[in-house]
Scaffold this motif. Structure first.
Motif, mmCIF file in Angstrom:
data_model
loop_
_atom_site.group_PDB
_atom_site.id
_atom_site.type_symbol
_atom_site.label_atom_id
_atom_site.label_comp_id
_atom_site.label_asym_id
_atom_site.label_seq_id
_atom_site.Cartn_x
_atom_site.Cartn_y
_atom_site.Cartn_z
ATOM 1 N N LEU A 87 33.952 25.920 41.714
ATOM 2 C CA LEU A 87 34.534 25.242 42.868
ATOM 3 C C LEU A 87 34.467 26.108 44.128
ATOM 4 O O LEU A 87 34.181 25.615 45.215
ATOM 5 N N SER A 88 34.717 27.405 43.975
ATOM 6 C CA SER A 88 34.737 28.308 45.132
ATOM 7 C C SER A 88 33.369 28.902 45.455
ATOM 8 O O SER A 88 33.217 29.621 46.431
ATOM 9 N N ARG A 89 32.391 28.641 44.602
ATOM 10 C CA ARG A 89 31.022 29.135 44.767
ATOM 11 C C ARG A 89 30.939 30.663 44.810
ATOM 12 O O ARG A 89 30.157 31.242 45.539
ATOM 13 N N THR A 90 31.796 31.290 44.008
ATOM 14 C CA THR A 90 31.759 32.741 43.852
ATOM 15 C C THR A 90 32.316 33.077 42.478
ATOM 16 O O THR A 90 33.122 32.335 41.929
ATOM 17 N N LYS A 91 31.888 34.198 41.911
ATOM 18 C CA LYS A 91 32.371 34.582 40.583
ATOM 19 C C LYS A 91 33.802 35.097 40.685
ATOM 20 O O LYS A 91 34.082 36.053 41.410
ATOM 21 N N LEU A 92 34.691 34.438 39.948
ATOM 22 C CA LEU A 92 36.088 34.840 39.864
ATOM 23 C C LEU A 92 36.420 35.063 38.398
ATOM 24 O O LEU A 92 36.165 34.197 37.576
ATOM 25 N N THR A 93 36.981 36.216 38.086
ATOM 26 C CA THR A 93 37.303 36.538 36.695
ATOM 27 C C THR A 93 38.793 36.485 36.399
ATOM 28 O O THR A 93 39.188 36.522 35.240
ATOM 29 N N ASP A 94 39.623 36.424 37.441
ATOM 30 C CA ASP A 94 41.075 36.504 37.240
ATOM 31 C C ASP A 94 41.791 35.557 38.190
ATOM 32 O O ASP A 94 42.464 35.986 39.122
ATOM 33 N N THR A 95 41.665 34.273 37.938
ATOM 34 C CA THR A 95 42.214 33.272 38.853
ATOM 35 C C THR A 95 43.731 33.126 38.759
ATOM 36 O O THR A 95 44.335 32.467 39.593
ATOM 37 N N THR A 96 44.357 33.757 37.769
ATOM 38 C CA THR A 96 45.818 33.694 37.667
ATOM 39 C C THR A 96 46.493 34.967 38.179
ATOM 40 O O THR A 96 47.710 35.111 38.057
ATOM 41 N N SER A 97 45.723 35.843 38.766
ATOM 42 C CA SER A 97 46.294 37.086 39.296
ATOM 43 C C SER A 97 47.271 36.793 40.427
ATOM 44 O O SER A 97 46.989 35.999 41.321
ATOM 45 N N GLY A 98 48.392 37.481 40.404
ATOM 46 C CA GLY A 98 49.378 37.371 41.475
ATOM 47 C C GLY A 98 49.212 38.452 42.522
ATOM 48 O O GLY A 98 50.037 38.598 43.407
ATOM 49 N N SER A 132 39.195 23.412 50.832
ATOM 50 C CA SER A 132 39.391 23.390 52.282
ATOM 51 C C SER A 132 38.363 24.248 53.011
ATOM 52 O O SER A 132 38.403 24.353 54.237
ATOM 53 N N GLY A 133 37.477 24.878 52.267
ATOM 54 C CA GLY A 133 36.392 25.637 52.883
ATOM 55 C C GLY A 133 36.694 27.092 53.201
ATOM 56 O O GLY A 133 35.904 27.760 53.860
ATOM 57 N N TYR A 134 37.811 27.607 52.727
ATOM 58 C CA TYR A 134 38.124 29.012 52.941
ATOM 59 C C TYR A 134 37.264 29.859 52.010
ATOM 60 O O TYR A 134 36.898 29.426 50.916
ATOM 61 N N LYS A 135 36.957 31.073 52.441
ATOM 62 C CA LYS A 135 36.130 31.969 51.631
ATOM 63 C C LYS A 135 37.017 32.838 50.740
ATOM 64 O O LYS A 135 37.955 33.472 51.213
ATOM 65 N N ILE A 136 36.681 32.857 49.451
ATOM 66 C CA ILE A 136 37.455 33.574 48.438
ATOM 67 C C ILE A 136 36.577 34.638 47.812
ATOM 68 O O ILE A 136 35.389 34.428 47.576
ATOM 69 N N THR A 137 37.167 35.790 47.506
ATOM 70 C CA THR A 137 36.479 36.834 46.746
ATOM 71 C C THR A 137 37.503 37.562 45.893
ATOM 72 O O THR A 137 38.694 37.264 45.946
ATOM 73 N N GLN A 138 37.012 38.498 45.115
ATOM 74 C CA GLN A 138 37.904 39.337 44.308
ATOM 75 C C GLN A 138 37.440 40.782 44.390
ATOM 76 O O GLN A 138 36.290 41.054 44.701
ATOM 77 N N ILE A 139 38.374 41.694 44.136
ATOM 78 C CA ILE A 139 38.044 43.106 43.982
ATOM 79 C C ILE A 139 38.660 43.570 42.663
ATOM 80 O O ILE A 139 39.703 43.049 42.253
ATOM 81 N N PRO A 140 38.024 44.511 41.991
ATOM 82 C CA PRO A 140 38.603 44.999 40.733
ATOM 83 C C PRO A 140 39.841 45.847 40.990
ATOM 84 O O PRO A 140 39.878 46.649 41.923
ATOM 85 N N VAL A 141 40.858 45.651 40.153
ATOM 86 C CA VAL A 141 42.078 46.457 40.212
ATOM 87 C C VAL A 141 42.500 46.821 38.796
ATOM 88 O O VAL A 141 42.188 46.112 37.845
ATOM 89 N N ALA A 142 43.190 47.917 38.678
ATOM 90 C CA ALA A 142 43.804 48.317 37.404
ATOM 91 C C ALA A 142 45.290 48.005 37.503
ATOM 92 O O ALA A 142 45.881 48.071 38.579
ATOM 93 N N MET A 143 45.872 47.680 36.378
ATOM 94 C CA MET A 143 47.292 47.345 36.343
ATOM 95 C C MET A 143 48.101 48.541 35.864
ATOM 96 O O MET A 143 47.623 49.343 35.065
#
Length: 176
Positions: A87-98, A132-143
């Motif tokens: 849907l966002s046209r980008t690779k997302l691995t953690d869509t439930t991240s807060g 809505s056309g906003y651009k989404i990305t992710q960055i790797p993080v450690a918990m």
């Protein structure tokens, strides 16, 4: 500082925070969960990625750290990530991240509209933002280790999570 007279739940608290950010002219809003697992040293990386994106997700499964999820919860997270990546046209691995950051444009949207339902604060937000056309990305993080609250990682809770996640995604796709 925004103060709430009683518990409004995650959605109500988040909407209040975004309204506060909008009303006080903030250019960036940072979201973290209340369990203390989100490491603040990643905030500059989240903010830097806002130069080219409207929403940046701190992703636990993007190659940094050793955070693990198993069973039905893992299946739900993978399904959500697959659908929301498309849907966002980008690779997302953690869509439930807060752990997230957003820019002023997105603060405006979220101050007016923010879901109050369980998982709406993660899944429904991503559906609406992507559509809505906003651009989404992710960055790797450690918990970091959990500092507060109780984890929901029993087999029964994970199965319930899987069902709820599917329903929330379906409703979000229909509603937005």
């Amino acid at each position: 500082m925004a103060r709430l007279p009683f518990n409004l739940g995650v959605g109500g608290a988040m909407r209040t925070g975004y309204r506060y950010a909008r009303d006080h002219g903030y250019d960036v809003a940072i979201q973290v969960d209340a369990d203390g697992q989100h490491d603040p040293r990643y905030i500059p990386k989240l903010v830097d990625a806002l130069d080219e994106h409207d929403l940046v997700i701190g992703a636990r499964f993007a190659g940094e750290g050793g955070y693990k999820v198993t069973g039905p919860r893992k299946w739900a997270m993978r399904m959500l990530s697959a659908v929301l990546s498309r849907l966002s046209r980008t690779k997302l691995t953690d869509t439930t991240s807060g752990h997230r950051a957003c820019n002023r444009r997105l603060i405006e949207l979220l101050a007016h509209w923010y879901p109050a339902e369980y998982l709406g604060d993660t899944i429904e937000v991503l559906v609406r933002v992507a559509r809505s056309g906003y651009k989404i990305t992710q960055i790797p993080v450690a918990m970091r280790p959990r500092m507060a609250g109780t984890p929901s990682n029993s087999p029964m809770k994970s199965t319930i999570y899987l069902g709820r996640a599917g329903i929330v995604l379906l409703l979000a796709l229909i509603r937005t």
